[in-house]
Design a protein around this motif. Structure first.
Motif, PDB file in Angstrom:
ATOM      1  N   ALA A 276       0.825  -1.206   0.000  1.00  0.00           N
ATOM      2  CA  ALA A 276       0.000   0.000   0.000  1.00  0.00           C
ATOM      3  C   ALA A 276       0.859   1.256   0.000  1.00  0.00           C
ATOM      4  O   ALA A 276       0.539   2.243  -0.670  1.00  0.00           O
ATOM      5  N   ILE A 277       1.980   1.242   0.748  1.00  0.00           N
ATOM      6  CA  ILE A 277       2.880   2.403   0.776  1.00  0.00           C
ATOM      7  C   ILE A 277       3.528   2.619  -0.589  1.00  0.00           C
ATOM      8  O   ILE A 277       3.569   3.732  -1.116  1.00  0.00           O
ATOM      9  N   GLY A 278       4.022   1.531  -1.182  1.00  0.00           N
ATOM     10  CA  GLY A 278       4.734   1.663  -2.454  1.00  0.00           C
ATOM     11  C   GLY A 278       3.827   1.948  -3.641  1.00  0.00           C
ATOM     12  O   GLY A 278       4.274   2.511  -4.641  1.00  0.00           O
ATOM     13  N   ALA A 279       2.545   1.566  -3.549  1.00  0.00           N
ATOM     14  CA  ALA A 279       1.642   1.670  -4.705  1.00  0.00           C
ATOM     15  C   ALA A 279       0.698   2.854  -4.638  1.00  0.00           C
ATOM     16  O   ALA A 279      -0.116   3.028  -5.544  1.00  0.00           O
TER      17      ALA A 279
ATOM     18  N   LEU B 130      -6.181  -3.309   0.050  1.00  0.00           N
ATOM     19  CA  LEU B 130      -5.779  -2.217   0.938  1.00  0.00           C
ATOM     20  C   LEU B 130      -5.095  -1.092   0.170  1.00  0.00           C
ATOM     21  O   LEU B 130      -5.227   0.078   0.525  1.00  0.00           O
ATOM     22  N   SER B 131      -4.380  -1.426  -0.908  1.00  0.00           N
ATOM     23  CA  SER B 131      -3.618  -0.420  -1.652  1.00  0.00           C
ATOM     24  C   SER B 131      -4.502   0.639  -2.304  1.00  0.00           C
ATOM     25  O   SER B 131      -4.255   1.835  -2.143  1.00  0.00           O
ATOM     26  N   PRO B 132      -5.573   0.260  -3.054  1.00  0.00           N
ATOM     27  CA  PRO B 132      -6.427   1.319  -3.616  1.00  0.00           C
ATOM     28  C   PRO B 132      -7.148   2.136  -2.544  1.00  0.00           C
ATOM     29  O   PRO B 132      -7.431   3.317  -2.753  1.00  0.00           O
ATOM     30  N   ILE B 133      -7.431   1.532  -1.384  1.00  0.00           N
ATOM     31  CA  ILE B 133      -8.070   2.284  -0.299  1.00  0.00           C
ATOM     32  C   ILE B 133      -7.145   3.397   0.185  1.00  0.00           C
ATOM     33  O   ILE B 133      -7.567   4.542   0.389  1.00  0.00           O
TER      34      ILE B 133
END
Length: 523
Positions: free
Chosen positions: A405-408, A419-422
């Motif tokens: 999530a941090i990198g993307a 979790l990443s798009p959120i």
């Protein structure tokens, strides 16, 4: 004992004989003879008694020896019987084990025979299956040959035609099915996404955070201004050199302005001024001492801010280095928006969205808080802040979903979890609300950082501070490496580099300061 009595008898006999000889020599009368005979008899009597007692003692000792022999013999017989009993027990156990082993061996033998029988049956069945398979293959080949003659198609041609027909039909059905599903999914997804975003924004109350680059230090009276400036301005120059902050002392009543693009430097300068004014001792040596102590205090405050933040958000098990990085975000801004406040907003928005979608709320908060940690490096890095933050999270053992999530969150890497798009959406919501960010301030701060970096690239420069909103660049050099002539040349070279490589409004004044100190301590 016997020898003792014999010795006594012999002694008595000798004494008697001696007495007799003495009496016989002195007198040969009848009385002497009588005494000699009497002495002989006494000696013989003593010897007889001694012999009798010796015989008695001898018999007693013989009986004692016999009793001791019988006792030892009895004990020896008992030991032999005990050993024989143990040997019999061991022999019995050995026979029992041997019997069990024989039974196991016979059982294994029976199992081996059964296995050999089963293997033989399996071999026969396998031969039957292989024979039937050969018969089936022959019958199938015969039927295929007959069908090929009837249809004028080979088996491969028939297969290809059948597969092609089925593929076309399946493709048509699949396209229609996929189209229906896509239309329905898009309709539902847009509706649900709008609902989640609207609910999240309604449930999150945020404050507008507008960061500036000036702090005001209040003083009790204008008399203190003169003490802060010092004789010929030495105090204010020492304070600016130690902190890298421009101290503006003007006609503003009971106030001094601290100007610097770096919030940490401004805070160090403000706290140092407060200590110096409270203490009353203001001179260059004291200023440097207080600034060093204040810098250490700021480091402790950074850790405390990080701890308070993770406690407020209910985040546990964060690595101490990450806690320190979170604390440093309090003194950083992103497009005019306080970075720590922004990260807290993203954490709360992401947690709300995760709860609406049935995902892990704790991981969402964790990723939201840490998504911009790459913006607060202690040293400048060429990596984008998202990738730098991802490396730190991976280094300090964060969850794989948090790392992604941090990198993307700025699409530098591919998203691998929901979790990443959120986090990406929460970051956009926090930054896009009215008054949250100012692009002008961010570009202004970056311009000041570039000015300082240009000066630090020259050899002999120990520190450089951009002051007066970037209109002046003060450069501190090492007196051992740079003499007065080189200082003039260095000032010219830095100004040329700024003019050729950087973009800036107006003019930039480059001031190179070379200072020689002699310090001794009286003890």
């Amino acid at each position: 004992m016997i020898a003792t009595y014999i010795t006594i008898g012999i002694v008595a006999l000798v004494i008697g004989a001696v007495l007799g000889i003495m009496y016989s020599k002195s007198s040969l009368n009848s009385k002497g003879k009588f005494i000699l005979e009497d002495a002989k008899k006494s000696a013989e009597t003593i010897i007889e008694k001694a012999n009798t007692q010796a015989e008695t003692i001898k018999k007693e000792k013989h009986l004692q020896a016999k009793e001791k022999f019988l006792e030892l013999k009895s004990e020896h017989d008992s030991n032999i019987q005990s050993r024989e009993k143990k040997m019999q027990e061991v022999e019995k156990r050995t026979k029992d084990k041997e019997h069990k082993l024989n039974e196991e061996l016979s059982k294994v033998g029976r199992q081996e025979k059964d296995l050999e029988k089963q293997l033989a049956d399996y071999s026969k069945k396998q031969e039957i299956v292989e024979r039937k398979q050969q018969e089936l293959d022959a019958a199938t080949a015969q039927k295929v040959e007959m069908l090929e003659k009837i249809s004028n198609y080979t088996a491969e041609e028939a297969k290809e035609e059948l597969v092609e027909a089925m593929r076309a039909e399946a493709k048509t059905r699949a396209q229609a099915y996929v189209q229906n599903i896509m239309e329905e999914a898009q309709l539902n997804a847009k509706t649900e996404a709008k609902k989640i975003v609207i609910q999240t924004i309604q449930r999150i109350g945020t404050e507008q955070a507008i960061e500036n680059s000036v702090s005001v230090f209040n003083i009790e009276s204008d008399e203190i201004k003169g003490r802060i400036i010092g004789r010929e301005g030495r105090n204010i120059r020492a304070l600016e050199a130690a902190t890298g902050v421009e101290i503006i002392v003007d006609d503003t009543p009971e106030a001094i302005l601290l100007s610097c693009f770096d919030p940490v430097r401004r805070e160090v300068a403000r706290l140092s001024l407060h200590r110096l004014v409270t203490d009353g001792r203001i001179h260059p040596a004291r200023i440097e001492e207080v600034v060093l102590k204040t810098q250490k205090q700021i480091e402790e405050e950074i850790i405390e801010v990080g701890k308070r933040t993770i406690i407020d958000l209910g985040i546990h098990g964060l690595h101490p280095e990450l806690v320190k990085i979170v604390g440093r975000m309090k003194f950083r801004s992103s497009y005019g928006q306080n970075l720590l406040q922004h990260s807290r907003e993203v954490a709360n928005i992401a947690a709300t969205m995760a709860a609406e979608l049935g995902l892990n709320v704790k991981l969402a908060k964790r990723a939201g808080l840490l998504h911009d940690i790459g913006k607060v490096p202690e040293q400048e890095s060429e990596l984008p802040h998202a990738l730098l933050g991802m490396q730190w999270a991976e280094k300090y053992g964060e969850n794989a979903e948090v790392i992604n999530a941090i990198g993307a969150h700025h699409d530098e890497i591919e998203m691998t979890s929901l979790l990443s798009p959120i986090i990406q959406v929460a970051d956009a919501i926090s930054g896009a609300r009215p008054g949250a960010r100012r692009q002008v301030l961010e570009s202004y701060i970056q311009r000041l950082k570039d000015l300082e970096a240009a000066a630090l690239s020259f050899d002999g420069v120990s520190s450089a501070y951009a002051i007066q909103a970037g209109r002046e660049l003060r450069v501190m050099v090492e007196s051992a490496k740079v003499n007065d002539e080189v200082a003039h040349q260095l000032s010219y070279d830095i100004s040329e580099k700024i003019q050729n490589e950087l973009t800036y409004p107006g003019q930039v004044r480059v001031t190179v300061i070379r200072e020689t100190r002699a310090v001794n301590i009286a003890r």
